[in-house]
Design an enzyme around this catalytic site. Structure first.
Site, PDB file in Angstrom:
ATOM      1  N   MET A   1       0.838  -1.199   0.000  1.00 22.59           N
ATOM      2  CA  MET A   1       0.000   0.000   0.000  1.00 22.59           C
ATOM      3  C   MET A   1       0.878   1.256   0.000  1.00 22.59           C
ATOM      4  O   MET A   1       0.407   2.354   0.312  1.00 22.59           O
ATOM      5  CB  MET A   1      -0.933  -0.015   1.211  1.00 22.59           C
TER       6      MET A   1
ATOM      7  N   TYR B   1       4.133   3.940   0.840  1.00 17.91           N
ATOM      8  CA  TYR B   1       4.836   4.529   1.980  1.00 17.91           C
ATOM      9  C   TYR B   1       5.884   3.521   2.468  1.00 17.91           C
ATOM     10  O   TYR B   1       5.893   3.091   3.621  1.00 17.91           O
ATOM     11  CB  TYR B   1       3.869   4.941   3.095  1.00 17.91           C
TER      12      TYR B   1
ATOM     13  N   HIS C   1       9.009   1.120   3.419  1.00 18.64           N
ATOM     14  CA  HIS C   1      10.065   1.126   4.435  1.00 18.64           C
ATOM     15  C   HIS C   1      10.937  -0.118   4.236  1.00 18.64           C
ATOM     16  O   HIS C   1      10.731  -0.874   3.285  1.00 18.64           O
ATOM     17  CB  HIS C   1       9.455   1.188   5.838  1.00 18.64           C
TER      18      HIS C   1
ATOM     19  N   HIS D   1       9.292  -3.488   3.392  1.00 15.22           N
ATOM     20  CA  HIS D   1       8.931  -3.674   1.981  1.00 15.22           C
ATOM     21  C   HIS D   1      10.188  -3.970   1.146  1.00 15.22           C
ATOM     22  O   HIS D   1      10.164  -4.823   0.259  1.00 15.22           O
ATOM     23  CB  HIS D   1       8.276  -2.411   1.423  1.00 15.22           C
TER      24      HIS D   1
ATOM     25  N   GLN E   1     -10.343  -2.889   1.867  1.00 14.20           N
ATOM     26  CA  GLN E   1      -9.889  -3.563   3.087  1.00 14.20           C
ATOM     27  C   GLN E   1      -9.945  -2.669   4.327  1.00 14.20           C
ATOM     28  O   GLN E   1      -9.512  -3.060   5.398  1.00 14.20           O
ATOM     29  CB  GLN E   1      -8.493  -4.155   2.888  1.00 14.20           C
TER      30      GLN E   1
ATOM     31  N   GLN F   1       5.901 -11.616   7.077  1.00 18.55           N
ATOM     32  CA  GLN F   1       5.396 -12.319   8.264  1.00 18.55           C
ATOM     33  C   GLN F   1       4.748 -11.333   9.239  1.00 18.55           C
ATOM     34  O   GLN F   1       3.918 -11.701  10.051  1.00 18.55           O
ATOM     35  CB  GLN F   1       6.551 -13.090   8.926  1.00 18.55           C
ATOM     36  N   LYS F   2       5.112 -10.044   9.111  1.00 20.06           N
ATOM     37  CA  LYS F   2       4.500  -8.992   9.939  1.00 20.06           C
ATOM     38  C   LYS F   2       2.971  -9.125   9.963  1.00 20.06           C
ATOM     39  O   LYS F   2       2.338  -8.936  10.999  1.00 20.06           O
ATOM     40  CB  LYS F   2       4.921  -7.630   9.365  1.00 20.06           C
ATOM     41  N   ASP F   3       2.391  -9.421   8.796  1.00 21.12           N
ATOM     42  CA  ASP F   3       0.938  -9.603   8.708  1.00 21.12           C
ATOM     43  C   ASP F   3       0.663 -11.107   8.642  1.00 21.12           C
ATOM     44  O   ASP F   3       0.343 -11.659   7.583  1.00 21.12           O
ATOM     45  CB  ASP F   3       0.393  -8.861   7.486  1.00 21.12           C
TER      46      ASP F   3
ATOM     47  N   GLN G   1      -2.611 -12.491   7.228  1.00 17.85           N
ATOM     48  CA  GLN G   1      -2.664 -12.268   5.781  1.00 17.85           C
ATOM     49  C   GLN G   1      -1.873 -13.365   5.060  1.00 17.85           C
ATOM     50  O   GLN G   1      -2.336 -13.909   4.045  1.00 17.85           O
ATOM     51  CB  GLN G   1      -2.068 -10.893   5.465  1.00 17.85           C
TER      52      GLN G   1
HETATM   53  P1  AMP Z   1       1.537  -2.938   3.445  1.00 18.03           P
HETATM   54  O1  AMP Z   1       2.088  -1.894   2.528  1.00 18.03           O
HETATM   55  O2  AMP Z   1       1.539  -2.541   4.873  1.00 18.03           O
HETATM   56  O3  AMP Z   1       0.223  -3.484   2.969  1.00 18.03           O
HETATM   57  O4  AMP Z   1       2.552  -4.148   3.367  1.00 18.03           O
HETATM   58  C1  AMP Z   1       2.909  -4.732   2.144  1.00 18.03           C
HETATM   59  C2  AMP Z   1       3.661  -6.009   2.423  1.00 18.03           C
HETATM   60  O5  AMP Z   1       4.827  -5.703   3.195  1.00 18.03           O
HETATM   61  C3  AMP Z   1       2.848  -7.012   3.252  1.00 18.03           C
HETATM   62  O6  AMP Z   1       3.072  -8.327   2.759  1.00 18.03           O
HETATM   63  C4  AMP Z   1       3.410  -6.846   4.634  1.00 18.03           C
HETATM   64  O7  AMP Z   1       3.301  -8.008   5.428  1.00 18.03           O
HETATM   65  C5  AMP Z   1       4.871  -6.540   4.321  1.00 18.03           C
HETATM   66  N1  AMP Z   1       5.482  -5.853   5.467  1.00 18.03           N
HETATM   67  C6  AMP Z   1       4.992  -4.765   6.118  1.00 18.03           C
HETATM   68  N2  AMP Z   1       5.796  -4.448   7.158  1.00 18.03           N
HETATM   69  C7  AMP Z   1       6.791  -5.372   7.168  1.00 18.03           C
HETATM   70  C8  AMP Z   1       7.933  -5.596   8.008  1.00 18.03           C
HETATM   71  N3  AMP Z   1       8.191  -4.822   9.054  1.00 18.03           N
HETATM   72  N4  AMP Z   1       8.749  -6.624   7.713  1.00 18.03           N
HETATM   73  C9  AMP Z   1       8.490  -7.424   6.649  1.00 18.03           C
HETATM   74  N5  AMP Z   1       7.440  -7.271   5.816  1.00 18.03           N
HETATM   75  C10 AMP Z   1       6.605  -6.263   6.067  1.00 18.03           C
END
Ligand code: AMP
Length: 292
Positions: free
Chosen positions: A30, A32, A34, A37, A61, A148-150, A153
Site C-alpha cells: 500500500m 509509503y 520502508h 517492503h 480492506q 510475516q509482519k501480517d 494475511q
Molecule cells: P503494506 O504496505 O503494509 O500493505 O505491506 C505490504 C507487504 O509488506 C505485506 O506483505 C506486509 O506483510 C509486508 N510488510 C509490512 N511491514 C513489514 C515488516 N516490518 N517486515 C516485513 N514485511 C513487512
C-alpha cells in the site's frame, strides 16, 4: 523502471514477459515504503528476473471508520525507494479502475478470515484477498512476496492460492524491526517519538510469550497470555492491548493443551498506542519433549 497505471497495459507487459520466459515476482504493497517492503523486493529480485511492486491503498480492506483517508501516501518517495532497490515496474492503479461502479465480486477465505484481526476488522480480509487475487490476475507473477509482519494475511494468502489452484509460489519473508524491536510499519508514521519507544514493549511481550511456551511449564495458553498482559501493564501503562492469541499457523486454531502441542506456534497481538493500532507476532516451532 517504469510506472504503469492502466490495468490492460500491465496485463500486456506481464503476458509478454511470461511469453519470453521471464520469471516475475510481485510485491503487493500500500506504499509509503520502508525497509520491511524493501526486504520483500530484495527477496523477489534474488529469485525472479522481473520485480513488480504494486502500490495501491485498497479501499475494500478498510472499515468505514478506519484510516483510509489518513493512510500515508508519497509516490515520489516510493519511486526512489523502488528504483534504488532494483524494481522493474511499479503498478500504481486507480481505485476507479480496480473497482468499477458495478463491482460485485469478493473472495472470502471462510473461517480463517473471522479470527484474530478479522474479529476486530470484519470484512478486512475479504478486501485483502480480493485485491490480491486481482493483482495476481493483472501482473501474472510466478511468485508473490508477503511479510510475516501480517501473519494472518500470509496464512490467508497461502490458503486462497491452494484452494483456488492459483499457479504461483507464495513467499513469506521475516519481519523487519527497528533497533528497539518495533516492527516496521507505514502506520508507525502516526506515532510520536515517545510512543515509538513505548511500542517496543510489544516485541518484548512476544519474546516473553515464546520463552514461556517453550519452557513447557504452563498448562494453558490463558496463563501465558495473562503473564504477557501483566508484563505490558507493569512496564508500559500507555499500551492498550486489544488481544493476544496463541494459535497454530495453518488454520489459526487456538492451542489448548500446551505441553502436548508440537508444531508451529504463532503468538499474535494488537494494541493501541494513543489512536494508533499496531499488530505484531512471533512464529516459532515447539516440540513436546520435556526439557528435564
Ligand atoms: P503494506 O504496505 O503494509 O500493505 O505491506 C505490504 C507487504 O509488506 C505485506 O506483505 C506486509 O506483510 C509486508 N510488510 C509490512 N511491514 C513489514 C515488516 N516490518 N517486515 C516485513 N514485511 C513487512
Amino acid at each position: 523502471m517504469k510506472v504503469i497505471r492502466g490495468i490492460k497495459p500491465m496485463q500486456e507487459i506481464s503476458a509478454y514477459l511470461r511469453r519470453t520466459g521471464k520469471k516475475i515476482g510481485l510485491v503487493p504493497t500500500m506504499g509509503y515504503l520502508h525497509e520491511g517492503h524493501v526486504s520483500l523486493i530484495l527477496a523477489a529480485r534474488d529469485e525472479c528476473d522481473i520485480v513488480i511492486v504494486s502500490i495501491f491503498v485498497n479501499p475494500a480492506q478498510f472499515l468505514p471508520k478506519e484510516d483510509f483517508k489518513a493512510y500515508p501516501r508519497d509516490l515520489s518517495r516510493d519511486y526512489h525507494v523502488c528504483k534504488a532497490a532494483g524494481v522493474n515496474y511499479i503498478f500504481y492503479p486507480e481505485a476507479k479502475d480496480m473497482y468499477s461502479e458495478d463491482y460485485k465480486t469478493y473472495i472470502n477465505v471462510n473461517d480463517i478470515s473471522d479470527k484474530l484481526e478479522g474479529k476486530y476488522r470484519p470484512g478486512h480480509f475479504a478486501g485483502v484477498a480480493t485485491v490480491v487475487l486481482k493483482l495476481l490476475n493483472i501482473t501474472k507473477p510466478n511468485a508473490a512476496y508477503f511479510g510475516q509482519k501480517d501473519a494472518q494475511q500470509a496464512v490467508i494468502m497461502r490458503k486462497m492460492v491452494k484452494d483456488l489452484n492459483v499457479d504461483l509460489n507464495i513467499r513469506v519473508c521475516e519481519t523487519i524491526r527497528e533497533d528497539n524491536g518495533l516492527a516496521m510499519s507505514s502506520r508507525n508514521s502516526y506515532l510520536q517519538e515517545e510512543q515509538k519507544k513505548n511500542a517496543a514493549v510489544l516485541y518484548k511481550m512476544l519474546q516473553m510469550g515464546k520463552s514461556l511456551m517453550l519452557s513447557n511449564e504452563y498448562g494453558t495458553a490463558k496463563e501465558i497470555r495473562k503473564k504477557m498482559k501483566e508484563y505490558a501493564e507493569t512496564n508500559c501503562p500507555e499500551c492498550s492491548l486489544q488481544y493476544i492469541a496463541i494459535t497454530d499457523n495453518n488454520n489459526l486454531k487456538k492451542i489448548i493443551n500446551i505441553p502436548e502441542y508440537e508444531g508451529e506456534v504463532l503468538i499474535s497481538l494488537a494494541a493501541y498506542f494513543g489512536k494508533t493500532r499496531l499488530i505484531d507476532n512471533i512464529l516459532f516451532y515447539k516440540n513436546n519433549e520435556r526439557l528435564n
